[in-house]
Design a protein around this motif. Structure first.
Motif, mmCIF file in Angstrom:
data_model
loop_
_atom_site.group_PDB
_atom_site.id
_atom_site.type_symbol
_atom_site.label_atom_id
_atom_site.label_comp_id
_atom_site.label_asym_id
_atom_site.label_seq_id
_atom_site.Cartn_x
_atom_site.Cartn_y
_atom_site.Cartn_z
ATOM 1 N N LYS A 132 0.829 -1.205 0.000
ATOM 2 C CA LYS A 132 0.000 0.000 0.000
ATOM 3 C C LYS A 132 0.865 1.257 0.000
ATOM 4 O O LYS A 132 1.865 1.326 0.701
ATOM 5 C CB LYS A 132 -0.900 0.013 1.237
ATOM 6 N N LYS A 133 0.438 2.237 -0.772
ATOM 7 C CA LYS A 133 1.126 3.524 -0.778
ATOM 8 C C LYS A 133 0.530 4.515 0.213
ATOM 9 O O LYS A 133 1.117 5.559 0.484
ATOM 10 C CB LYS A 133 1.091 4.129 -2.188
ATOM 11 N N GLU A 134 -0.633 4.178 0.739
ATOM 12 C CA GLU A 134 -1.326 5.091 1.643
ATOM 13 C C GLU A 134 -0.558 5.286 2.946
ATOM 14 O O GLU A 134 -0.039 4.333 3.528
ATOM 15 C CB GLU A 134 -2.717 4.547 1.964
ATOM 16 N N VAL A 135 -0.499 6.525 3.394
ATOM 17 C CA VAL A 135 0.080 6.855 4.695
ATOM 18 C C VAL A 135 -1.081 7.080 5.663
ATOM 19 O O VAL A 135 -1.842 8.030 5.515
ATOM 20 C CB VAL A 135 0.960 8.125 4.619
ATOM 21 N N THR A 171 2.347 1.356 5.422
ATOM 22 C CA THR A 171 2.785 1.831 4.108
ATOM 23 C C THR A 171 3.815 0.851 3.557
ATOM 24 O O THR A 171 5.022 1.019 3.729
ATOM 25 C CB THR A 171 3.386 3.251 4.195
ATOM 26 N N ALA A 176 6.863 5.174 -1.114
ATOM 27 C CA ALA A 176 5.938 6.009 -0.340
ATOM 28 C C ALA A 176 6.404 6.161 1.096
ATOM 29 O O ALA A 176 6.307 7.243 1.686
ATOM 30 C CB ALA A 176 4.535 5.404 -0.383
ATOM 31 N N ALA A 177 6.915 5.065 1.681
ATOM 32 C CA ALA A 177 7.413 5.115 3.057
ATOM 33 C C ALA A 177 8.633 6.024 3.161
ATOM 34 O O ALA A 177 8.751 6.822 4.103
ATOM 35 C CB ALA A 177 7.767 3.708 3.531
#
Length: 263
Positions: A132-135, A171, A176-177
């Motif tokens: 997942k790229k979501e933070v 993440t 992304a992280a």
């Protein structure tokens, strides 16, 4: 006349501050052979590395600032702010309580080794989860705490601690992280550098070779810029395993050096 030791220290800081290998251990070794520098010197070259991060991410920062009304950008800014505030509050608490480990070889070596083992285990665990790229807000909290852990335990590596905190708590995407960890580091490191510099000058510090300091700052900025661009490209197709192995090997070497009294 060029101060080659300042240039070398600037190069070392620029490379090691943003890569997950800890700048503290490398600077300890370098300053043993090149001569110890003041806290002001080390703070300023650290700020040089963070300036490089600001330059690399300037488009992202401008987008967040200009388009802050967009819900996704507003949420992202909120999460950056939360991580920064957690670090700031816990940092003041730790400072007031005098919680700080000595930057001597043995504790730094153990932090390098333990951190290297933790990095390998954490990456294995995160790879089993969806990328997942979501933070999330949980990620923001974890990154804020990770920055304090890195500050208290020299040799931990702020970049390594924050990147893997983000990966472990949701993440899973390395890029992304890393982006979130680096963006949080911008206000954190500028604030910490400003606070420390204020303390140095307030208590009679500031007696520096400003030419050498300025040279090291510029070298650190340029070197860090190259290191970040390389890292962002590297993690697209590689794991962090090589950094973990390097940390463990360096930590073991430092333990041998400390045990034999070579430093």
């Amino acid at each position: 006349m060029l101060d080659w030791s300042a240039i070398i220290l600037g190069i070392i800081e620029g490379i090691t501050e943003l890569l997950p290998i800890s700048s503290t251990g490398h600077l300890l070794i370098a300053e043993h052979w090149l001569g110890a520098r003041s806290d002001t010197f080390n703070i300023v070259i650290q700020a040089g590395a963070m300036l490089a991060v600001t330059i690399v991410y300037w488009r992202r920062l401008v987008t967040l600032a200009v388009s802050w009304r967009q819900p996704e950008n507003r949420l992202y800014i909120g999460k950056l702010a939360l991580a920064f505030l957690i670090t700031a509050v816990l940092g003041f608490v730790a400072k007031a309580a005098g919680v700080e480990l000595p930057t001597t070889l043995a504790p730094v070596a153990w932090a390098l080794i333990i951190g290297g083992i933790w990095m390998m285990a954490a990456e294995r665990f995160s790879e089993r989860r969806s990328s997942k790229k979501e933070v999330t807000w949980t990620v923001a909290i974890a990154v804020g705490v990770a920055q304090i852990v890195a500050g208290i335990f020299p040799g931990t590596s702020r970049s390594g601690a924050t990147i893997f905190a983000a990966m472990l708590t949701g993440t899973g995407d390395r890029g992304a992280a890393t982006e979130f960890a680096f963006l949080v580091g911008i206000p954190t490191m500028y604030a910490a550098s400003g606070y420390e510099l204020y303390g140095q000058f307030k208590h009679g510090g500031g007696h520096e070779d400003w030419v050498a300091l300025g040279t090291a700052f510029i070298v650190s900025t340029i070197t860090a810029f190259v290191a970040i661009k390389w890292l962002l490209s590297y993690i697209q197709t590689h794991r962090f395993t090589a950094f973990a192995i390097y940390r463990i090997a360096l930590g073991a070497l430092l333990l041998v050096i400390a045990g034999r009294g070579w430093m």
